[in-house]
Design a protein around this motif. Structure first.
Motif, PDB file in Angstrom:
ATOM      1  N   MET A   1      83.441  53.568  16.402  1.00  0.00           N
ATOM      2  CA  MET A   1      84.413  53.824  15.329  1.00  0.00           C
ATOM      3  C   MET A   1      83.917  53.179  14.057  1.00  0.00           C
ATOM      4  O   MET A   1      83.487  52.052  14.054  1.00  0.00           O
ATOM      5  CB  MET A   1      85.778  53.253  15.709  1.00  0.00           C
ATOM      6  CG  MET A   1      86.836  53.455  14.641  1.00  0.00           C
ATOM      7  SD  MET A   1      88.462  52.916  15.218  1.00  0.00           S
ATOM      8  CE  MET A   1      88.202  51.165  15.331  1.00  0.00           C
ATOM      9  N   ALA A   3      84.747  52.686   9.677  1.00  0.00           N
ATOM     10  CA  ALA A   3      85.845  52.681   8.699  1.00  0.00           C
ATOM     11  C   ALA A   3      85.255  52.721   7.305  1.00  0.00           C
ATOM     12  O   ALA A   3      85.326  51.792   6.546  1.00  0.00           O
ATOM     13  CB  ALA A   3      86.739  51.459   8.892  1.00  0.00           C
ATOM     14  N   SER A  76      90.801  54.372  16.391  1.00  0.00           N
ATOM     15  CA  SER A  76      89.859  55.474  16.210  1.00  0.00           C
ATOM     16  C   SER A  76      90.586  56.759  15.834  1.00  0.00           C
ATOM     17  O   SER A  76      90.120  57.537  14.991  1.00  0.00           O
ATOM     18  CB  SER A  76      89.065  55.675  17.511  1.00  0.00           C
ATOM     19  OG  SER A  76      88.175  56.748  17.402  1.00  0.00           O
ATOM     20  N   ASP A  79      91.473  56.720  12.201  1.00  0.00           N
ATOM     21  CA  ASP A  79      90.321  57.052  11.366  1.00  0.00           C
ATOM     22  C   ASP A  79      90.191  58.562  11.185  1.00  0.00           C
ATOM     23  O   ASP A  79      89.726  59.041  10.156  1.00  0.00           O
ATOM     24  CB  ASP A  79      89.029  56.524  12.002  1.00  0.00           C
ATOM     25  CG  ASP A  79      88.899  55.016  11.871  1.00  0.00           C
ATOM     26  OD1 ASP A  79      89.662  54.425  11.097  1.00  0.00           O
ATOM     27  OD2 ASP A  79      88.038  54.437  12.560  1.00  0.00           O
ATOM     28  N   ARG A  83      95.330  57.017   8.565  1.00  0.00           N
ATOM     29  CA  ARG A  83      96.009  55.808   9.044  1.00  0.00           C
ATOM     30  C   ARG A  83      97.489  55.795   8.667  1.00  0.00           C
ATOM     31  O   ARG A  83      98.332  55.339   9.430  1.00  0.00           O
ATOM     32  CB  ARG A  83      95.280  54.586   8.498  1.00  0.00           C
ATOM     33  CG  ARG A  83      93.851  54.504   9.017  1.00  0.00           C
ATOM     34  CD  ARG A  83      92.982  53.495   8.287  1.00  0.00           C
ATOM     35  NE  ARG A  83      91.590  53.638   8.714  1.00  0.00           N
ATOM     36  CZ  ARG A  83      90.571  53.878   7.893  1.00  0.00           C
ATOM     37  NH1 ARG A  83      90.789  53.995   6.591  1.00  0.00           N
ATOM     38  NH2 ARG A  83      89.352  54.000   8.362  1.00  0.00           N
ATOM     39  N   SER A 127      96.458  50.506  12.032  1.00  0.00           N
ATOM     40  CA  SER A 127      96.387  50.975  10.650  1.00  0.00           C
ATOM     41  C   SER A 127      96.642  49.880   9.628  1.00  0.00           C
ATOM     42  O   SER A 127      96.270  50.016   8.458  1.00  0.00           O
ATOM     43  CB  SER A 127      97.413  52.098  10.443  1.00  0.00           C
ATOM     44  OG  SER A 127      97.162  53.167  11.315  1.00  0.00           O
ATOM     45  N   ALA A 130      93.510  48.001   7.962  1.00  0.00           N
ATOM     46  CA  ALA A 130      92.698  48.974   7.229  1.00  0.00           C
ATOM     47  C   ALA A 130      93.407  49.407   5.946  1.00  0.00           C
ATOM     48  O   ALA A 130      92.786  49.565   4.892  1.00  0.00           O
ATOM     49  CB  ALA A 130      92.416  50.185   8.116  1.00  0.00           C
ATOM     50  N   ARG A 199      91.309  57.695   5.505  1.00  0.00           N
ATOM     51  CA  ARG A 199      90.704  58.104   6.777  1.00  0.00           C
ATOM     52  C   ARG A 199      89.195  58.058   6.628  1.00  0.00           C
ATOM     53  O   ARG A 199      88.668  57.965   5.516  1.00  0.00           O
ATOM     54  CB  ARG A 199      91.171  59.497   7.196  1.00  0.00           C
ATOM     55  CG  ARG A 199      90.806  60.598   6.236  1.00  0.00           C
ATOM     56  CD  ARG A 199      91.059  61.972   6.830  1.00  0.00           C
ATOM     57  NE  ARG A 199      92.446  62.192   7.155  1.00  0.00           N
ATOM     58  CZ  ARG A 199      93.361  62.663   6.305  1.00  0.00           C
ATOM     59  NH1 ARG A 199      92.995  62.944   5.054  1.00  0.00           N
ATOM     60  NH2 ARG A 199      94.596  62.861   6.669  1.00  0.00           N
ATOM     61  N   ASP A 200      88.516  58.095   7.755  1.00  0.00           N
ATOM     62  CA  ASP A 200      87.058  58.161   7.746  1.00  0.00           C
ATOM     63  C   ASP A 200      86.661  59.617   7.523  1.00  0.00           C
ATOM     64  O   ASP A 200      87.059  60.491   8.300  1.00  0.00           O
ATOM     65  CB  ASP A 200      86.537  57.659   9.107  1.00  0.00           C
ATOM     66  CG  ASP A 200      85.027  57.625   9.171  1.00  0.00           C
ATOM     67  OD1 ASP A 200      84.369  58.183   8.279  1.00  0.00           O
ATOM     68  OD2 ASP A 200      84.500  57.036  10.137  1.00  0.00           O
ATOM     69  N   PRO A 203      84.229  61.031  10.942  1.00  0.00           N
ATOM     70  CA  PRO A 203      84.565  60.190  12.087  1.00  0.00           C
ATOM     71  C   PRO A 203      83.881  60.561  13.395  1.00  0.00           C
ATOM     72  O   PRO A 203      83.790  59.746  14.295  1.00  0.00           O
ATOM     73  CB  PRO A 203      86.070  60.411  12.216  1.00  0.00           C
ATOM     74  CG  PRO A 203      86.280  61.809  11.726  1.00  0.00           C
ATOM     75  CD  PRO A 203      85.267  62.006  10.633  1.00  0.00           C
ATOM     76  N   GLY A 398      87.137  48.710  10.318  1.00  0.00           N
ATOM     77  CA  GLY A 398      88.163  49.361  11.121  1.00  0.00           C
ATOM     78  C   GLY A 398      88.048  48.994  12.586  1.00  0.00           C
ATOM     79  O   GLY A 398      89.033  48.655  13.246  1.00  0.00           O
TER      80      GLY A 398
END
Length: 511
Positions: A1, A3, A76, A79, A83, A127, A130, A199-200, A203, A398
């Motif tokens: 994962m 971030a 995860s 991500d 979040r 969340s 992050a 968010r990533d 991901p 993250g």
């Protein structure tokens, strides 16, 4: 994962930042409170649902087991889907499942409801850190925000009994869950307006097999430890232990081969990171175990009301909040390892004081011990949370925050399970007075709440003799568990002194 910095980035005004933090702290506090709020309700719940001693432990700790098993997976997922979205969805689910907990009609239904509450709780925790990183860009503000977050997380375990005590004085035991509804409503309404989404952007796929392996591994291993401590080794306990260890080994090996793992195992190669995670887990283990069983001791041994018992435990929350807010300053002016080792030693000292606990122990003595324990927990937990974030590259923050929160929840579960196993193992061996019917003795040996209920149906002389024996056995079990816990905390304090050598908090850098 991973971030990575989100593509969606919304500037939040100064007032908005702190209001948004209040929403995030509300989520953390509520999840932490729910881990211990049942401590005071246990006697009432025992009378109503009549759970066995093992069922009672499961009601107390399955919530934290499930959260611990799912946190990395939910981090995860956040991500991937966002979040903020995961936090708000989790808040709605948390409120709905709280109703199921409040109106449970059997031990089995209560255990299931607590497990489902753990699933919902696991969506809230990952969340928060992050989002704090995304909202606070100034390093000094961010450091204070993390301190407030840590203070809320460590104080939550101690606030639970106070909230529970007030509600139990005025309502039935299910009210300790219904109080979640207005809090969650505020969280959803305010959070939807103030929290920025993040968010990533890259991901990778969400690996469902890893999710199942982490959940099965954590729950099965802790179940085996808890059951073996109370009942000795049976074939089903051995099977659970083997299954759990195999699942965790498979999980670790799978993370090493995935392009986008749920948890980057390489994080643990960093000595400071591993030391902070260990300290994190054992700090909360000591505090949550202490609060959970002290709640029962104050009511069932000393005969105090739920609210009185909750207020007696309030110094732990006061100490945790104060230390959490000052933790960053202390760690920078002294040293990280000094702050963490000192905090762990303080929790160990509070547990050691409980070895001297008795039916006639005064409130002042308990208050001082709990305040020292709260100070230690707030200091150690907040500094280790910052260390965990500071000791990894920014793009892995993250994953690091999910590990920090997993350690917190696993510590809360193990505190109840392991220390509870010692208490239950000693309590069940108490010598019943002559002439007491076998069925009453069996009920009394299930739990101290069961002993109080069974005694109500006996002649006064037998009732008094059995209650005296049961209370002495519970006190002895609590003293032994506190002694074991204090030794573990002192040993961890010494280990943290070496593992965190040279570790510093980030100062002006992204963390």
């Amino acid at each position: 994962m991973t971030a990575t910095e989100p593509r969606e980035h919304h500037a939040v005004g100064r007032a908005g930042r702190w209001l948004a933090l209040a929403v995030l702290v509300l989520a953390v506090l509520l999840v932490a409170v729910d881990a211990t709020v049942l401590g005071l309700a246990t006697p009432f719940l025992s009378e109503d649902l009549k759970p066995s001693a093992t069922q009672l432990l499961w009601i107390g700790d399955v919530y934290s087991f499930v959260i611990a098993g799912l946190l990395v997976s939910m981090g995860s997922l956040g991500d991937r889907i966002g979040r903020k979205k995961l936090l708000l969805m989790g808040a709605v689910a948390f409120g709905a499942v709280s109703v199921l907990n409040a109106y449970a009609t059997s031990p089995e239904m209560m255990i299931l409801a607590r497990a489902l509450l753990g699933v919902a709780g696991a969506t809230l925790m990952p969340s928060t850190l992050a989002l704090i990183r995304n909202i606070f860009h100034d390093p000094k503000e961010r450091s204070l925000a993390v301190g407030i977050w840590g203070a809320a997380a460590s104080a939550g375990a101690a606030v639970g009994p106070v909230v529970g005590g007030f509600l139990l004085e005025n309502f039935w035991w299910g009210s300790v869950f219904l109080i979640n509804l207005p809090v969650m409503a505020v969280l959803v309404l305010v959070g939807s307006k103030l929290l920025p989404e993040s968010r990533d952007p890259n991901p990778g796929p969400w690996d469902l097999l890893s999710v199942l392996l982490s959940l099965i591994g954590v729950v099965a291993v802790v179940y085996a430890v808890k059951e073996a401590a109370v009942n000795g080794f049976r074939w089903d306990i051995v099977v659970a232990a083997v299954l759990g260890v195999a699942a965790l080994v498979w999980f670790v090996r799978r993370q090493r081969t995935l392009a986008s793992p749920l948890l980057d195992i390489r994080l643990f190669h960093h000595r400071g990171f591993s030391g902070a995670v260990l300290a994190d887990l054992l700090t909360i283990l000591g505090l949550s175990g202490l609060v959970f069983f002290l709640s029962q001791f104050l009511q069932l041994v000393q005969g105090r009301s739920p609210l009185e018992a909750g207020l007696i435990e309030l110094p732990a929350a006061v100490g945790a909040v104060g230390a959490g807010l000052a933790a960053g300053t202390i760690a920078r002016r002294a040293s990280v390892r000094g702050a963490v080792s000192g905090g762990l030693a303080a929790v160990g000292l509070a547990l050691a004081a409980c070895v001297l606990l008795g039916a006639d122990t005064r409130i002042v003595s308990l208050g001082i011990a709990l305040f020292v324990g709260g100070l230690g927990a707030g200091l150690a937990f907040t500094v280790t949370s910052d260390v965990i974030l500071s000791s990894v590259p920014k793009e892995q923050a993250g994953a690091a925050s999910a590990v920090s929160e997993t350690a917190y929840e696993l510590g809360a579960a193990l505190g109840i399970a392991l220390l509870g196993s010692v208490v239950t193992g000693i309590y069940r061996g108490f010598h019943a007075p002559a002439g007491v019917p076998a069925d009453a003795v069996a009920e009394a040996r299930d739990s101290l709440g069961g002993a109080v209920e069974a005694a109500a149906r006996l002649p006064s002389d037998q009732a008094q003799a059995m209650l005296s024996a049961a209370r002495d056995a519970f006190t002895s079990g609590f003293q032994t568990a506190a002694g074991v816990g204090s030794v573990v905390l002192f040993a961890t304090a010494a280990a943290a002194w070496f593992l965190l050598r040279g570790q510093k908090l980030a100062d002006g850098a992204e963390h």
